[in-house]
Design a protein around this motif. Structure first.
Motif, PDB file in Angstrom:
ATOM      1  N   UNK A  80      -1.867  -8.274 -46.386  1.00 16.66           N
ATOM      2  CA  UNK A  80      -4.044  -8.239 -46.372  1.00 16.66           C
ATOM      3  C   UNK A  80      -4.563  -8.990 -47.496  1.00 16.66           C
ATOM      4  N   UNK A  81      -4.018 -10.015 -48.163  1.00 15.44           N
ATOM      5  CA  UNK A  81      -4.259 -10.714 -48.874  1.00 15.44           C
ATOM      6  C   UNK A  81      -5.111 -12.551 -49.082  1.00 15.44           C
ATOM      7  N   UNK A 136      -2.241 -11.543 -43.863  1.00 16.38           N
ATOM      8  CA  UNK A 136      -3.417 -12.159 -42.792  1.00 16.38           C
ATOM      9  C   UNK A 136      -4.628 -11.186 -43.635  1.00 16.38           C
ATOM     10  N   UNK A 137      -5.369 -11.745 -44.783  1.00 15.81           N
ATOM     11  CA  UNK A 137      -6.789 -11.281 -44.180  1.00 15.81           C
ATOM     12  C   UNK A 137      -8.104 -11.797 -43.576  1.00 15.81           C
ATOM     13  N   UNK A 138      -7.457 -12.070 -42.547  1.00 11.64           N
ATOM     14  CA  UNK A 138      -8.583 -13.306 -41.699  1.00 11.64           C
ATOM     15  C   UNK A 138      -8.222 -14.597 -41.269  1.00 11.64           C
ATOM     16  N   UNK A 139      -8.837 -15.536 -40.461  1.00  8.72           N
ATOM     17  CA  UNK A 139      -8.368 -17.106 -39.813  1.00  8.72           C
ATOM     18  C   UNK A 139      -9.653 -17.489 -40.275  1.00  8.72           C
ATOM     19  N   UNK A 140     -10.422 -17.750 -40.681  1.00  4.55           N
ATOM     20  CA  UNK A 140     -11.315 -18.501 -41.143  1.00  4.55           C
ATOM     21  C   UNK A 140     -11.729 -19.778 -39.766  1.00  4.55           C
ATOM     22  N   UNK A 187     -14.737 -16.549 -47.358  1.00  2.00           N
ATOM     23  CA  UNK A 187     -14.097 -15.676 -47.750  1.00  2.00           C
ATOM     24  C   UNK A 187     -13.234 -15.585 -49.511  1.00  2.00           C
ATOM     25  N   UNK A 221     -12.538 -11.736 -50.077  1.00  2.00           N
ATOM     26  CA  UNK A 221     -11.753 -10.813 -48.788  1.00  2.00           C
ATOM     27  C   UNK A 221     -10.365 -11.832 -48.883  1.00  2.00           C
TER      28      UNK A 221
END
Lengths: 289, 364
Positions: B177-178, B221-225, B234, B239
């Motif tokens: 998650x990082x 994955x924390x996110x896909x920018x 992020x 984030x």
């Protein structure tokens, strides 16, 4: 220039109908709305390369389960945001309607405030609020309600929250317009006939404000499903909605016919909702009169 | 009554005077833009740091060199190409700025004109590798590279206490998650997928190993920018603790006091150039557009863009390499050669298909 030849006397007698007054707008809309729309629809029936007529773009859209997911997710987002706007917006509108003139000035300012900042700025504000170390998470962790920050940014919930705030004013304003048209004597009459506050609200005020609710829902739904900036920034690359799919296909992948087909599908979805809600609106209008 | 009349005449005459002044004003501005059309130029730039850098450095330098005004239009590369395609005969700006992904797929013959190298006196100073955005072997030169980006691993030293050494560190289960990555729409994102594929036995034409690896990365994955700028946000917001990113963007964050470090993984850093192009039928005229790009290549502008707070690596070899760039990237221009230059001609053949596949693979 043969001005003399013009049958001027005959013209003078013709009354200027309301239809003719709308001609400039009609011409404007034809040029900048109807024609581009026809071009768009025509493009959606073209193959990816070369000319001709094909339904391949639509077939491709509906046979890929990923695209169907994008469509249902977009519809779902529209529905959630509309319902949330209604739940949060109606009490505000009702409060405004009951408020004194001085309060109304303050409330108008507060209601319009979100519309005065750009969508991009509001969206970045939400990034800060929803983040892992953002306002909501720090508050919940601080209160000891959660141990680990919950993921809000880059989630469907986060997008729905931000969109609700962004489109809420439109719902509130529609309902206010509708509430202000209700004859105040009706509520007084209901009360004098022994109707309590709740009964008056449920049987008089709420049904009579339905036209405003419906037009508010229409606005919020149509604007939500066609929003691009907020879903792409708050949703990130992992959440795809119809406008982001159109952008990816049309601008990134240069697949114009497919992008046109996706746009047409989105348009049809909005039209169906508009049709359903306006049919409902017609019925309630009869009730109002 | 008398007073009223006076007020009316006063109001009336001032109205007439105002109208006359406005009329004169518009006339004079009309004649100005009419007689000297080649006195102004509209240049596309990227929103954010690039816009700021161009507004503060390039535009004043251009004005000094030519006496002409330049207006900036901030647009992402893909949006520039879309607008040029929509009105090639009456382009909304005179010069475009692109990076390899959008450059390779753009219909260059329809929207750009070959770069008139003889009109740019600084062109000969540019390292030969970067004189043509299409690469040294390309048959036509649609414009030169004006600055370089180098991709490596950005990480928050407060959370990631052992400095990463390989792209494979992103898969470390401890970083659940990082991890943040950029969407494959961007050059940074595509380049990264290519490197991951190579690391796992693939190549520029075979990304299957990268997609397999991506599946395993999902829990981390924390996110896909949606773009590199969003990836910076992020990192800034805490984030994301570790992400592939450009040295330039990270140096900007470091200057703002954000806890972030940047290293080159042992697999190497992939470099890509940002290029400038003259559009077809430029309103400013080809000469002025060429002068704008020439100014972007000049020693003065290249040195200022390479310094704090922009850190865009120069391509003009008369500019000394200093600061963060000298320390992290290259002490001399010979060292530019140790970076990985990906084969974008091959990548572009498969890229549309990969972008769709990527969107589906990461979709939540």
């Amino acid at each position: 220039m043969s001005v003399a030849n013009l049958p001027t006397p005959k013209r003078k007698k013709l009354p200027l109908t309301q239809g003719q007054l709308a001609l400039p707008l009609a011409a404007f809309l034809t040029l900048f709305y109807v024609i581009p729309m026809v071009v768009l629809l025509a493009a959606s029936f073209q193959p990816a390369r070369g000319g001709g007529f094909t339904l391949a773009q639509y077939a491709e859209f509906f046979t890929d389960s990923a695209n169907i997911r994008v469509l249902t997710l977009t519809f779902w987002l529209g529905l959630q945001v509309t319902i949330a706007c209604l739940i949060f917006g109606y009490p505000v509108a009702y409060f405004y309607h009951q408020a004194t003139a001085r309060w109304k000035t303050i409330l108008t300012f507060l209601i319009l405030l979100p519309l005065l900042t750009s969508a991009v700025v509001r969206t970045f504000g939400w990034v800060v609020i929803l983040g892992r170390q953002g306002l909501i998470n720090s508050l919940l962790v601080g209160l000891g309600m959660i141990d680990e920050p919950i993921k809000l940014l880059f989630t469907h919930l986060g997008v729905a929250m931000a969109m609700t705030q962004i489109w809420l004013p439109l719902m509130v304003l529609s309902i206010i317009a509708s509430l202000s048209q209700i004859d105040p004597r009706l509520a007084a009459a209901s009360e004098s006939l022994g109707g309590g506050k709740w009964r008056t609200f449920w049987q008089i005020t709420l049904p009579l404000s339905l036209p405003g609710i419906i037009s508010g829902c229409l606005l919020v739904f149509a604007l939500t499903v066609s929003s691009f900036v907020t879903p792409s920034i708050i949703g990130g690359g992992q959440l795809m909605y119809m406008p982001t799919l159109i952008y990816q296909q049309g601008v990134v992948l240069l697949n114009k016919p497919f992008a046109a087909a996706v746009s047409a599908v989105l348009l049809i979805m909005v039209l169906i909702v508009v049709f359903l809600l306006s049919t409902l609106g017609q019925r309630t209008r009869k009730y109002v009169q | 009554m008398n007073y009223r009349m006076k007020r009316r005449t006063f109001l009336g005459s001032s109205f007439v005077a105002g109208m006359a002044l406005t009329g004169l004003g518009s006339c004079s501005s009309n004649s100005q833009s009419g007689s000297a059309q080649a006195d102004s130029l509209v240049a596309a730039t990227y929103p954010g740091n690039w816009e700021e850098a161009h507004r503060k450095i390039l535009v004043p330098a251009f004005q000094k060199a030519t006496g002409a005004e330049a207006t900036l239009t901030p647009l992402l590369a893909l949006d520039q190409v879309a607008r040029l395609e929509a009105s090639a005969n009456n382009p909304p700006f005179d010069t475009a700025i692109l990076d390899p992904g959008p450059y390779i797929t753009a219909p260059k013959e329809d929207i750009f004109q070959p770069f008139p190298a003889d009109m740019a006196k600084n062109f000969s100073e540019v390292l030969p590798r970067y004189q043509n955005a299409g690469g040294p072997e390309a048959s036509e030169n649609w414009g030169p590279i004006i600055g370089l980006q180098f991709a490596g691993i950005a990480y928050n030293p407060k959370i990631i206490t052992t400095s990463p050494t390989s792209w494979a560190d992103l898969w470390n289960p401890a970083y659940k998650g990082q991890v943040g990555i950029a969407n494959m729409d961007s050059t940074l994102g595509t380049g990264w997928m290519v490197e991951i594929s190579k690391m796992n036995g693939g190549s520029e034409s075979n990304l299957d190993p990268a997609f397999e690896a991506l599946q395993e990365l999902l829990p981390n994955l924390a996110g896909v920018a949606s773009n590199p700028g969003a990836l910076s946000t992020m990192i800034q917001q805490g984030e994301v603790a570790i992400a592939p990113h450009n040295i330039g963007s990270i140096a900007v964050l470091q200057d703002k006091g954000i806890d972030v470090e940047w290293v080159i993984p042992k697999e190497g850093s992939y470099a890509f150039g940002t290029s400038m192009h003259i559009v077809q039928n430029p309103v400013s005229g080809t000469e002025l557009a060429a002068a704008y790009i020439d100014t972007a290549l000049s020693q003065e502008v290249q040195a200022a863009m390479a310094a704090a707070p922009y850190y865009i690596a120069p391509v003009n070899q008369s500019v000394p390499l200093e600061g963060v760039l000298a320390e992290k990237i290259a002490a001399s221009y010979d060292e530019y050669e140790k970076f990985i230059y990906q084969d974008w001609a091959t990548i572009s053949k498969y890229r549309p298909e990969w972008i769709e596949r990527f969107s589906k693979a990461v979709s939540a």
